[in-house]
Scaffold this motif. Sequence first.
Motif, short mmCIF file in Angstrom:
data_model
loop_
_atom_site.label_atom_id
_atom_site.label_comp_id
_atom_site.label_asym_id
_atom_site.label_seq_id
_atom_site.Cartn_x
_atom_site.Cartn_y
_atom_site.Cartn_z
N HIS A 436 15.14 48.68 44.75
CA HIS A 436 15.48 47.33 44.35
C HIS A 436 16.81 46.91 44.99
O HIS A 436 17.68 47.74 45.24
N PRO A 437 16.98 45.62 45.23
CA PRO A 437 18.28 45.14 45.72
C PRO A 437 19.38 45.41 44.69
O PRO A 437 19.13 45.56 43.50
N VAL A 438 20.60 45.49 45.17
CA VAL A 438 21.75 45.71 44.29
C VAL A 438 22.11 44.38 43.61
O VAL A 438 22.39 43.39 44.29
N PRO A 439 22.12 44.33 42.26
CA PRO A 439 22.57 43.09 41.59
C PRO A 439 24.05 42.86 41.86
O PRO A 439 24.85 43.79 41.81
N THR A 440 24.42 41.64 42.15
CA THR A 440 25.81 41.32 42.44
C THR A 440 26.28 40.14 41.60
O THR A 440 25.47 39.40 41.05
N GLU A 441 27.59 40.00 41.52
CA GLU A 441 28.20 38.87 40.84
C GLU A 441 29.48 38.50 41.57
O GLU A 441 30.01 39.29 42.36
N SER A 442 29.99 37.30 41.28
CA SER A 442 31.24 36.88 41.90
C SER A 442 32.36 37.86 41.54
O SER A 442 32.46 38.31 40.39
N SER A 443 33.19 38.17 42.51
CA SER A 443 34.28 39.12 42.25
C SER A 443 35.36 38.52 41.36
O SER A 443 36.10 39.26 40.72
N GLY A 444 35.50 37.19 41.35
CA GLY A 444 36.57 36.56 40.59
C GLY A 444 37.93 36.66 41.26
O GLY A 444 38.95 36.28 40.68
N ILE A 445 37.97 37.19 42.48
CA ILE A 445 39.23 37.29 43.22
C ILE A 445 39.03 36.63 44.58
O ILE A 445 37.96 36.10 44.88
N GLY A 446 40.04 36.64 45.41
CA GLY A 446 39.93 35.98 46.70
C GLY A 446 39.72 34.48 46.51
O GLY A 446 40.41 33.82 45.73
N ALA A 447 38.71 33.94 47.19
CA ALA A 447 38.42 32.51 47.10
C ALA A 447 37.94 32.10 45.72
O ALA A 447 37.97 30.91 45.38
N ASP A 448 37.48 33.08 44.91
CA ASP A 448 36.95 32.78 43.58
C ASP A 448 38.00 32.93 42.48
O ASP A 448 37.66 32.86 41.29
N ALA A 449 39.25 33.18 42.84
CA ALA A 449 40.30 33.39 41.83
C ALA A 449 40.57 32.09 41.07
O ALA A 449 40.50 31.00 41.62
N SER A 450 40.91 32.22 39.78
CA SER A 450 41.18 31.06 38.94
C SER A 450 42.54 30.45 39.27
O SER A 450 43.40 31.11 39.87
N PRO A 451 42.77 29.18 38.88
CA PRO A 451 44.07 28.55 39.15
C PRO A 451 45.25 29.32 38.56
O PRO A 451 46.32 29.36 39.16
N ALA A 452 45.07 29.93 37.38
CA ALA A 452 46.18 30.66 36.76
C ALA A 452 46.61 31.83 37.63
O ALA A 452 47.82 32.09 37.82
N TYR A 453 45.64 32.57 38.18
CA TYR A 453 45.98 33.72 39.01
C TYR A 453 46.58 33.28 40.33
O TYR A 453 47.49 33.94 40.86
N ARG A 454 46.11 32.18 40.87
CA ARG A 454 46.71 31.68 42.11
C ARG A 454 48.14 31.20 41.86
O ARG A 454 49.02 31.38 42.71
N PHE A 455 48.37 30.60 40.67
CA PHE A 455 49.74 30.19 40.32
C PHE A 455 50.65 31.41 40.24
O PHE A 455 51.77 31.40 40.78
N LEU A 456 50.20 32.46 39.58
CA LEU A 456 51.02 33.67 39.44
C LEU A 456 51.26 34.33 40.79
O LEU A 456 52.31 34.94 41.01
N ALA A 457 50.28 34.23 41.70
CA ALA A 457 50.47 34.80 43.03
C ALA A 457 51.60 34.10 43.78
O ALA A 457 52.24 34.70 44.65
#
Length: 741
Positions: A436-457
């Motif tokens: 079967h294919p490997v189930p995947t999900e958004s990493s939540g980092i990189g381009a998918d990071a939330s505004p709060a984490y980008r602010f802290l960065a």
Amino acid sequence: MERPGKPLRCALALGVFLGVALVGFRPLFFRWNRLPTYAQGDVPAMALADRNLNVWILGWVAHALATDPARLFDGNILHPAPDTLAGSENMLAHVPFTLPVFLATGNSAWVLKAMMLESIVLTAFAAFLVVLHHTGDTAAAIVAGVLLTLSPWRYEPSGVHAGVAAEPQYLGFQFLPLALLATALWFERGRGLAWAGIALAVALQALASFYLGYVSFAILPIYALALAWCATRPGGSHAPASLALRRLAGVATALLAAAVLVVPAALPYLRLRRSGVVPVYDIDFVARMSAPPWSYLAPAGLRLVGPVAALVTLGFGLFRLAQTFGLARRGQRPRRARTGEIAAWTMLVAGLVLAWGPYQELPGGGRLPLPFALLWRFVPGFSAMRGAGRFVVVLSLACALLAGYALAAARSLLGAARWPLASALAGAALFLAARHPVPTESSGIGADASPAYRFLAGRPPGEPLLELPAKAGEDDLAGLTIDSQYMLASTVHWQPLLNGYTAYEPPSRDVLAAIAQRLPAPDALDRLLALVDLRWVLVHGARLAPEQRDSFGATGSGLTEVLRDRDDVLYAVARPRPERRPAELARTDAALSLDGTPRSPLAPTCRTGALRVDLPETGVRHRFAKARLSAHLENRSECDWPALGAGSAGLVMLEYAWLDGDRVVATGVPGRLGRDVPAGTAIDEPFFVLTPRPGTASRLRVVLRQQGQESPIALWEAAVEVSPPGAPLPGGGGPAAGPAA
């Protein structure tokens, strides 16, 4: 027809192994900002937590080496504890592949993919080189490589709890086969380059995974003994016994050199061991996680080793036995092929014995001690190895090599037909491992990071962050998974994080978590600030009860809203910071609590109090996360009660059990209080409990007790209905109950 040269054969093998990785993990390597997810297995949340932990490890190592190598082991999680990278693996051996990817992308999800692809391909290639060296048969060597890299113990993309991306340290297994190859070259030629190859390969295996490193240190001497025996036998290289002994001594010194190479990376682990953070496991606990040899004859055992490799090895072994007893014709075998095969059979037997564990129970209550017990007792650090059954890695390696030797042995019979057979064996292994294919999900980092984490960065480094909700006790698997998500997200900003998850957590973690559960109460914030620097609090409102969520940002809380993104609110800590005492956080043997109360046993006259537990107005639902209750405590004595501190000895805690009549159905670790309880005062504390399955328990009993004392301070018990997941919750709370004897 002339055989193609070795470079061409190696290029062919690398192409095959790359194809196996891309097909087996489809579509993972084509979706670089997505991570594997897990919907199967007994504890999928633990798989997700381990996945996040390992993404953080790989990302932190690359980040630290690129910015401040001196702080390599002082990871940004579980602030302010030191050596937090040493709470688990460090996977330093993969830096040549992970660091360039991190420097190019800054994305830890990409770093994980680079490590996985490298490990899958190179592990197969290392096994290929071993079989090719001993047989010269390209088809046989490719089969060995495919079977090893698809071993189920290391390759489980369908989502079971030991999933491959959840524990990628077990993917990086290429160095032990390379050490086997270097050992064979050392016995054949005795050159310094081969000796250095042994030392370097074993050291790198330890730096890829300490578990696999211990396996390598245990197995390589046995493999070398088999090579020495073959060298002195008729039909071998006719080496004199003295030369074989010198070669064995060379292997021993190479292993010693490997240990020396690993020492700098081992020092932080030794520091945690001395402080008690890394435990010494009881030998009976280790025995329960062992696997006796006969367990591999069952279908589950064959699947664990690798069904294709195990079945081919079993058939090959029966054929060799038939030859031994004159039931099948003996054929001529090249010396190298015979040596490699005998060494692999020896390694297989050694793996079976070591996976057996420290002892075997005998009829009548006796115990038969086994070799694992000697390693556990005398090899430094080996007692931290929780499961002897993990020596299954040796069985998988030995069976993969033997499958290759079996195919090579049939060369005169099969001729060119062995290529279709090799393709069929590799294809069957790939199908069984990756249907079967490997189930995947958004990493939540990189381009998918939330505004709060980008602010802290974008903030200056070194501004500590706390995220809520957080884990409530070591048995809170849901909270542990949430904390691991915060840890994964920290690879976006790399600010110090009070949250975190690792195999061996510092004692400060539970103390700070107990206080954090009481936020936004001003006195809780004051206690946190007295113990640790804190600049930001990120509240994930969707995960909090409405009444707790609404209390954040209230006037006088000491928190100022800075950024809001749907249900996530980032607060700046605006409260003045009192004088801190962070050194006391790790003192599990401290004579005083962190609030200054003696942790000595309370006198009987001091153990006078009352306890009431209030249930949520919506009742209690059974789910994976712990249920949040509220405990009302009254200290009716003239003594202060110690409650806030590292460890548990001498602290007053809340114990609980779910009952069906007089039978205990379920229980959990005691609940911590976020502060001491002064004489004559009453406090309200959040209290988290694991819930039993609906219908299995009818009452909840909560006991207020000083740890180490038998008699309770107060007891509360009431009928509690636990609703099934998804069912409408009944209204109402718990009865008001006073103290009980």
